[in-house]
Design a protein around this motif. Sequence first.
Motif, PDB file in Angstrom:
ATOM      1  N   GLY A 131      62.200 -41.048 -13.203  1.00 10.59           N
ATOM      2  CA  GLY A 131      62.560 -42.380 -13.662  1.00 10.59           C
ATOM      3  C   GLY A 131      63.882 -42.422 -14.379  1.00 10.59           C
ATOM      4  N   ARG A 150      54.475 -44.102 -10.176  1.00 11.63           N
ATOM      5  CA  ARG A 150      54.126 -45.380 -10.807  1.00 11.63           C
ATOM      6  C   ARG A 150      52.664 -45.398 -11.229  1.00 11.63           C
ATOM      7  N   VAL A 167      66.690 -45.302 -16.712  1.00 11.49           N
ATOM      8  CA  VAL A 167      67.122 -46.585 -17.261  1.00 11.49           C
ATOM      9  C   VAL A 167      68.510 -46.364 -17.838  1.00 11.49           C
ATOM     10  N   GLY A 210      57.462 -46.007 -16.613  1.00 12.45           N
ATOM     11  CA  GLY A 210      58.282 -47.180 -16.917  1.00 12.45           C
ATOM     12  C   GLY A 210      58.166 -47.584 -18.374  1.00 12.45           C
ATOM     13  N   ALA A 254      56.855 -54.773 -12.568  1.00 10.31           N
ATOM     14  CA  ALA A 254      57.923 -54.596 -13.556  1.00 10.31           C
ATOM     15  C   ALA A 254      58.011 -55.821 -14.466  1.00 10.31           C
ATOM     16  N   VAL A 309      66.588 -49.816 -14.109  1.00 13.82           N
ATOM     17  CA  VAL A 309      65.254 -49.379 -14.541  1.00 13.82           C
ATOM     18  C   VAL A 309      64.472 -49.007 -13.289  1.00 13.82           C
ATOM     19  N   TRP A 310      64.065 -47.756 -13.194  1.00 11.46           N
ATOM     20  CA  TRP A 310      63.486 -47.251 -11.954  1.00 11.46           C
ATOM     21  C   TRP A 310      62.450 -46.182 -12.229  1.00 11.46           C
ATOM     22  N   THR A 311      61.323 -46.292 -11.550  1.00 16.74           N
ATOM     23  CA  THR A 311      60.326 -45.230 -11.513  1.00 16.74           C
ATOM     24  C   THR A 311      60.054 -44.920 -10.051  1.00 16.74           C
ATOM     25  N   TYR A 337      66.874 -45.761  -6.436  1.00 17.37           N
ATOM     26  CA  TYR A 337      66.753 -47.142  -6.915  1.00 17.37           C
ATOM     27  C   TYR A 337      67.587 -48.093  -6.052  1.00 17.37           C
TER      28      TYR A 337
END
Length: 154
Positions: free
Chosen positions: A73, A96, A75, A101, A127, A89-91, A24
């Motif tokens: 992912g 994706r 968060v 997410g 996002a 917050v990351w995928t 991220y």
Amino acid sequence: MSVTVREAVFPRDAAAVSALVGAYLRQTEAEKGERGLAADTFPERYAREIDDPAAAFTGRHALFATVDGADVGLVVSSTVPEGTELSRVWTDPRARGRGVGTALLTAALNGAVRPVRLSVWEWREPAVRMYRAAGFEVVPSWDDRPGLVCLELR
């Protein structure tokens, strides 16, 4: 394919959280660099999150998502005087469009003290759409960095 979200338990999950937060942060710095917004060096506070996520996220909840056994992912949720703040917050880009997410966001919101706030770079349009679909509204910025959109869910 099913998405599983669970809270990180340290030290067991330190490597997974480190890898996800590292991805991220590196991606974010690269995107900021493309827009002339990155620092000349990788910020030390970011290196601490990668090197020792258990210490960096003390007092916060790190949730991570897996798909078919792969960590995809993350968060991080924090209780703040204003309510709850979500960050990191990351995928993984390869995962994706598969609901990762949304699953992370749903898990982070479960039981979260309202209002819930987060910030996102304006160029991360998918996002922003996901947050808006979840009921977040754009609010006046609490962060003076250009290009950052602040959102809140009441």
